[in-house]
Design an enzyme around this catalytic site. Sequence first.
Site, PDB file in Angstrom:
ATOM      1  N   CYS A  87      60.052 136.881  -6.977  1.00 44.51           N
ATOM      2  CA  CYS A  87      58.882 137.590  -7.512  1.00 44.51           C
ATOM      3  C   CYS A  87      57.933 137.968  -6.377  1.00 44.51           C
ATOM      4  CB  CYS A  87      58.215 136.726  -8.583  1.00 44.51           C
ATOM      5  SG  CYS A  87      57.087 137.635  -9.651  1.00 44.51           S
ATOM      6  N   HIS A 195      62.536 134.677 -12.417  1.00 40.71           N
ATOM      7  CA  HIS A 195      62.200 133.337 -11.948  1.00 40.71           C
ATOM      8  C   HIS A 195      63.282 132.330 -12.352  1.00 40.71           C
ATOM      9  CE1 HIS A 195      57.899 133.737 -10.704  1.00 40.71           C
ATOM     10  NE2 HIS A 195      58.000 134.839 -11.413  1.00 40.71           N
ATOM     11  N   GLU A 197      63.628 129.356 -11.468  1.00 46.34           N
ATOM     12  CA  GLU A 197      63.072 128.009 -11.668  1.00 46.34           C
ATOM     13  C   GLU A 197      62.492 127.818 -13.068  1.00 46.34           C
ATOM     14  OE1 GLU A 197      61.495 130.387 -10.156  1.00 46.34           O
ATOM     15  OE2 GLU A 197      59.317 130.222 -10.415  1.00 46.34           O
TER      16      GLU A 197
END
Lengths: 221, 778, 85, 85
Positions: A87, A195, A197
Amino acid sequence: MDPIIKIVTFPGTNCEYDVLKQLNFLGADAELIWHQESDLGSCSGIVLPGGFAHGDYLRPGAIARFSPIMEQVIKFAESGGPVIGICNGFQVLTECGLLPGALSKNDRMRFICKTVSCVVKTSGSVLTSAAVAGQTLHLPINHGEGNYVCDEETLKYLRENNLAVLTYTEDVNGSVEQIAGISNKAGNVVGLMPHPERATDPLLGSTDGQVLLRSFIEASK
Amino acid sequence: MEKKHILLGLTDDEFDLVKEKLGREPNDLELAMYSVMWSEHCSYKSSRIHLGRLPSESPRVLVGPGENAGVIDVGDNIAIAIRIESHNHPSAVEPYQGAATGAGGIIRDIFTMGARPIALMDPLFTGFPEKPHNAYLLDGIVKGISGYGNSVGVPTVGGNLVFDACYNQNPLVNVFCLGILPKDRLVLGRASGVGNLVVLLGSSTGRDGIGGVSILASAAFGDEEGADGNASQSASKRPSVQVGDPYEEKRLIEASLALLDAHLVVAIQDLGGAGLACATSELAARGRVAMDVYLSEIPLREADMTPPEIMTSESQERMLAIVKPDDFESVQKICQKLEVQASVIGRIVPDNADCLSQLRILSESGGKVLADMPAATLADEAPKYNRKITPPQPLGELQDLISPTSRSADNHSTDSRHSHEINGNDAVLKLLFDPSFVYEQYDHQLFTNTICGPGEADAAVLKLSTPDIAFTGKALALSSDANPNYCAINPRLGTAITVAESALNVACTGAEPIGLVNCLNFGNPEHGEVMWQLSESIDGMSEACKQLDIPVVGGNVSLYNASEGKDILPTPVVAVVGLIENIDKQPPVIGLTPGETLILLGTTEQNLCGSAAARLYENSSPSPHACTLPHLDMNFHKRLIGFITELVGSQIGGSKNILKELPGVAGDLVTHIHDVSFGGIALALCEMAIKSQCGAEITGINTTADLFSESPSRVIVCTKFPEILTALAERHGIPAQIIGSTGGKKLQINNLLDLDVSDISYKSRMYLPTYLEVTDRE
Amino acid sequence: MEYKVQVIVKPLDAIANPEGKAVERALAALSFDRVTKVRAGKVINFTLEADHPEKARSITEEICQKLLVNPVMEYSEIQISQSGN
Amino acid sequence: MEYKVQVIVKPLDAIANPEGKAVERALAALSFDRVTKVRAGKVINFTLEADHPEKARSITEEICQKLLVNPVMEYSEIQISQSGN
Ligand SMILES: Nc1ncnc2c1ncn2[C@@H]1O[C@H](COP(=O)(O)OP(=O)(O)O)[C@@H](O)[C@H]1O
Ligand SMILES: [Mg+2]
């Protein structure tokens, strides 16, 4: 020397702990490193995490690329070390020239936070080596400026070398060819808007991000 | 020419009171500081005497109302801090910055307490977006919350979106924030220690948000400052909009928490409304110490600011800390690393024998004394008004307010006005809209805590964890709610029902409600009827919270909300936080699974009074006691909350396992759950259908009044085990009725409703973008 | 007639400008320390079809007032030129 | 010497400009239908201390190249005037 992943933190970065937590959850050793450092120390891989480095003022990543740590990041990348930008990290990677192109405002001029489908286009990068080309992943995106743009020549270069490692299955933000992530030619530097994560912990729903982080952890050994 | 104090918003009586407190005439600077501190916004002068009626205690409450935020113990040496605030009037002037600075302000209230802010919610109220100006306001507000919240790094995990013409010129922007702290990091805004430094952290001070105070410097008063006569300068002295800088605030959060972790501050306080005037006087008054402030040391954005402007500026992203002189170097070090400006702007000084806790403003250290006032007279001694309360006339038959008695059949008022006019399909299509267009603009996942985000369940569910506090299996549930239609008809019962709904929302995710904050958005308090609404609403909240054992740990009051000369509908907003003791899987979300059974828990009162569907067919706004609202049986409601909390809580990992007694349940007893509120059963079912793109056939709902009634204390459950669930519910004294089964692509309710799920999905998804993708100020 | 219009929208002097502040700090860090008072705003360019220059200006002013500028925090500067083609 | 500098940063023609498109859509909805080719960029104003105008320009060019402009999607126009005071 134990493999240690360094997570670069700029003022305004906000996903650094999330990345740290999920890398730890997947068994990797990782720690944060402040942008003013000029020494990477013992380092086997680098993450530039999401957030709003320097408030994203002017252009996301524009100011961050001048931080002292970035010289080291560039050297590390040029020597073949695995570097991923998630990002805001992707935006920093394009601003500092490690990846071609740029990320402009989403075509509908709105921030988008939702889960989208992406396709892995190649397993030839440090982020996708454990994935299979053609595999679909459901990944959260969270950005206002994720609309990948580049000139014709760059696009041709990306195509010819199969460097668009991740694409959206539909048009989400206006990105050319629905690009969600790209790598450099060597495959050791990858930037992506989604993302991973945020899709790692089963309690939060999707675990589709695990395969990406695992690839990166593997490459960072 | 009007008198200065009148121009500054003080009445003659208030001005006399200032003189009495000081024993002399105030000078311009003092007058400016009293006028902002004694404003409605800062002093709560119209509402304070009523707020005391709210229950604020429970064994978990560490800090109740009165501080920057309420703090609640959640065990394991961890506490949460919560607060809600309005930014209504600034948002009407500049929607983006109004909303952005609203988020910024409430976030500061939370980290002031030592808590890391981890979640926001944004209850929003505007006129219908069909009107371009409303669309412009709403779009700006949403972008402001998005722009600030995302960038500052606090996820927005829930909120509300309510449309009514009464908000046309006066949108309501309320923002709730929740933070988590280790209990030993809790600090209060109390200055102490003679010789300690007063340190201003963060942004420079500019002319932001200076209201009437700028007239002190205007040419009209022909005083020392106003001589330059330069046109552009005087234009720049007009009240100006506050601009938020989320990047500054992000660094301020990190710096403040780092300072607290290193035990480098004695006290800390955010700067919000009334700026330095407020922060200095509150810190001094709470700590009962005297304080000197040196104007020369305050970093300014514009060189030519006057003392009144400096002391009342509402420049954003500033904090005031009390630091021991020996610690200042360490403070500087942390602030430098995090790129936060830190300036010593004053000191705690010895008390003067005969005047305690004086706040003195000096031109510079050792310089001229520009103002000298007892701090408490600013912070605590504003007049409190017992404003006239006029119940609406005629009051008619006073409705049984909150009946603790259980419902009996003849208690059911059958107000089915409009039920013959209401066309089911038509009403649903008019009422349904999908707020995802709003919350998809908000980062709602940061910190990887979000188990249920906006739109997923009746409450947002977050892991109880922060970067410095590890997840131990606990989770928090958050819901914000309001019901202006009900509150307009009966503010006491309407508010009680709002509290009840919010508590039930968190219960639907398996959480036990543990605390509440509220934002009371009302009209002009000088109108007797508005004061009646406010007082009644507080009583309704108070009764409901007492009966449900939910402490009210904080709140905010916003008065003088009016549009087109009319007061807004009374709009008390509540936010309830619930605690889940143990979670190891996602709670059941809003949705439908094909091939299962739908059960309604609780009973429906066939009463459309105040309902959204009835409102569609009325031309005028709901008025006091226009009809009789559905009953709220608190005993029953409490039982229902207890049952649902245990039912869902044990399914997701709770210890009190009521499921253990149930042989034959393989898998989840509850597949989906949704409370019944706005739009009644009709909208609840539509929302469930849309979420899963699955239809249902409902045979157990027979009348329009049943379908659209918004009577409280009801929940719809989707299950594979209808017999077991109904038996279990009945054992706990909860009526349970099988109303239909799931599957197919249509939502069909007897002869009342027949719609394609794909149609209602499309219509509800398109509503907001249709009006918001193109916006102008008009 | 076709006109080329450029509207520059700037923050009022008294209004904080976080973007300008961030750029100023970045420039200082890059040793461009003789730069001060940085303020950032936006520019909008478009082509406008109108009968005569005064009309073009009045339309542009209306556009500014309705859409491009919020007068409580911004002001605008308008430049209009006849289009090349 | 003090100079007033204005840098206008505009999107390259070949690059899509979502902000301009959004403004164009909004204007069309407001019946400003004779407006076309809307492009949005930004303007940065600052004060620069330099010995002479050429120096001011070359510093500004360097600032643009290093920070203000991303040549992948933008170009800039520079205006420099001597400061009033
Ligand atoms: N302004 C907003 N910001 C964030 N989330 C919102 C907003 N408005 C609505 N939502 C979310 O959309 C969902 C539906 O909202 P609503 O219908 O008001 O909920 P409820 O069922 O409590 O009445 C909820 O999850 C809520 O949190
Ligand atoms: Mg609900």
